[in-house]
Design an enzyme around this catalytic site. Sequence first.
Site, PDB file in Angstrom:
ATOM      1  N   SER A   1      -9.888   1.513   2.529  1.00  0.00           N
ATOM      2  CA  SER A   1      -9.016   2.301   1.699  1.00  0.00           C
ATOM      3  C   SER A   1      -7.920   1.508   0.986  1.00  0.00           C
ATOM      4  O   SER A   1      -7.325   2.012   0.033  1.00  0.00           O
ATOM      5  CB  SER A   1      -8.346   3.371   2.558  1.00  0.00           C
ATOM      6  OG  SER A   1      -7.479   2.786   3.505  1.00  0.00           O
TER       7      SER A   1
ATOM      8  N   SER B   1     -10.128  -0.858   6.745  1.00  0.00           N
ATOM      9  CA  SER B   1      -9.492  -0.625   5.438  1.00  0.00           C
ATOM     10  C   SER B   1      -8.734  -1.813   4.860  1.00  0.00           C
ATOM     11  O   SER B   1      -8.316  -1.762   3.706  1.00  0.00           O
ATOM     12  CB  SER B   1      -8.547   0.574   5.514  1.00  0.00           C
ATOM     13  OG  SER B   1      -9.281   1.769   5.428  1.00  0.00           O
TER      14      SER B   1
ATOM     15  N   LYS C   1       0.840  -1.196   0.000  1.00  0.00           N
ATOM     16  CA  LYS C   1       0.000   0.000   0.000  1.00  0.00           C
ATOM     17  C   LYS C   1       0.880   1.253   0.000  1.00  0.00           C
ATOM     18  O   LYS C   1       1.894   1.288   0.687  1.00  0.00           O
ATOM     19  CB  LYS C   1      -0.917  -0.017   1.225  1.00  0.00           C
ATOM     20  CG  LYS C   1      -1.992   1.061   1.241  1.00  0.00           C
ATOM     21  CD  LYS C   1      -2.910   0.898   2.463  1.00  0.00           C
ATOM     22  CE  LYS C   1      -4.041   1.902   2.477  1.00  0.00           C
ATOM     23  NZ  LYS C   1      -4.932   1.725   3.660  1.00  0.00           N
TER      24      LYS C   1
END
Lengths: 100, 495
Positions: free
Chosen positions: B157, B181, B82
Amino acid sequence: MAISESEVRHVALLARLALTDEQVRHLAQELSSILDHISEIQQLDLAGVEPTAHPFPIRNVTRPDEVRPGLQRELALLNAPAASDGAFVIPRIVGVEEEA
Amino acid sequence: MASRRIVDMTAAEIREAVARKELSAREAAQAALAQIEALEPQVHAFNQVTPELALAAADRIDAMVAAGDPLPPLAGVPVAIKDNMNLIGTRTTCSARILENYESVYTCTTVQRLLDAGAVPVGKCNMDEFAFGSSTENSAFGPTRNPWDLERVPGGSSGGSAAAVAARMAAVSLGSDTGGSIRQPGALTGTVAVKPTYGRVSRYGLVAFASSLDQIGPFARTVKDAALVLQAIAGKDVMDATSVDEPVADYAGALGEGVEGLRVGLVTDMLAMEGCAGEVRAAVERAASVLAQAGAEVGEVELPMSRHGLSAYYIIGPAEASSNLARFDGIRYGYRVKDAEDVLDLYMRSRAEGFGPETVRRVMLGTYALSSGYYDAYYAQAQKTRTLIIREFADAFERFDVLLTPTTPTVAFKIGEKASDPLAMYLSDVYTIPLNLAGLPGISVPVALCSETGLPIGAQIAARHFDEATMFRVASALEQALGLDMTPPLVREQR
């Protein structure tokens, strides 16, 4: 729980955000509707309940005060929008009269 | 024979094949990079692809194999990261305009542990800006699309990390989870997704969102792979004072133990919640009966305080975020306006131009909740609510070893469907948020495909603090018993 446009402007100054008039109008509506929803927790009876800031108790941890390498200056300045002589360059923050 | 492609191999299988010299780490890396090249134009899972880093790491593994050196546990496994975790040689943008050109100047501890375990970094994944969102639509660089249906969101996310694993662009990936997330995009993409116990994994080098809630964890296509990744990254780090010095169990070793005698609490009031789709509810109830058939003692439990978790979270999360994001001021790094009149003008315009709409919303909400006159009504009240949620879980874990809930109320929604209604978006994390508030570990595992849309449905298993081993055992039992094929149509069409 309505939040007014003037409150939005006040909070935006605290948050260091230069908002447009249109953003202020939008945010007054959006934040009001979000606050409407989340203010339901104000109905809870929480008298005598201790607040939690962190899921576990945290204790201070100490270690010997030894010199260790840190981030090199060149790396610390690598992403600087403006740098000179090993320092960050920023707009003048001291007034002319103070300088004199 | 329709040969099984390298990109379909699990992390465990790649490690095994590399050790047996049936596959080189370079071949595995090249296969992942080719898959990214093939599907990235449609999926947009990445902000940056890193072929040089990947091939260099792969060649180091191949050199170890050639020399007969002992191989680390994830040797040759392609991993995606990420884009809120620092890795030297990459930008770390958080999908935010203000950090668009930010070069990592050090490497996140958790990423370093993965690299030390032999993993091969193929790129940095798209996300909601600063991790604010549940759909990856809030990225300044455009949305990620769900490999199951390109018109739908992958969740967020960590949507890029989830989509990359679902689309076979990496065997495993890392995400971060502040309110769901990792687990929510895991459910929406049919992947296995883990939020470890708060403090289990170091956050040093992860760009902070809400420091009392954030935790890094893995995405994988099998429970075993997720367990192997957590094994590699778990443990105390002197650089993160909130990481906890608790022994790390042998997670993969616990998987075969079954669920005989384990007490599973089905959280009935969460299932009955308005907004929970009928098929989601039915799939989770079926998962409970599958566990009962496997020998678990399934009972029912209610968590009425957790219903207030969403409200508490949307005070505590933004409050902490508004403080953490104060560092983005245009002085030391990031975007700076060119023609500032003075330093206040520089701060205010650099931030306003560098932040996207959801970031502005959260910073404003958090600043408001912490501001004079509102602190007691919001922040203090939310922190007390948090205490009661923690107590409620503690009581439930007196009676049960794990708790079972849906991961999300619905399957993946359409791009744009909730973009104009922040509250509707926030509701998609209603089941995941309470675990962050209580610091508990949770895993999302696929339990069904929706009969109407063909989209994945996930169930969440929560366990006691630092008892990830039991959580993995239950997840593995479900995976074995259900035997689902979680290959998205996009990938099936390639074969």
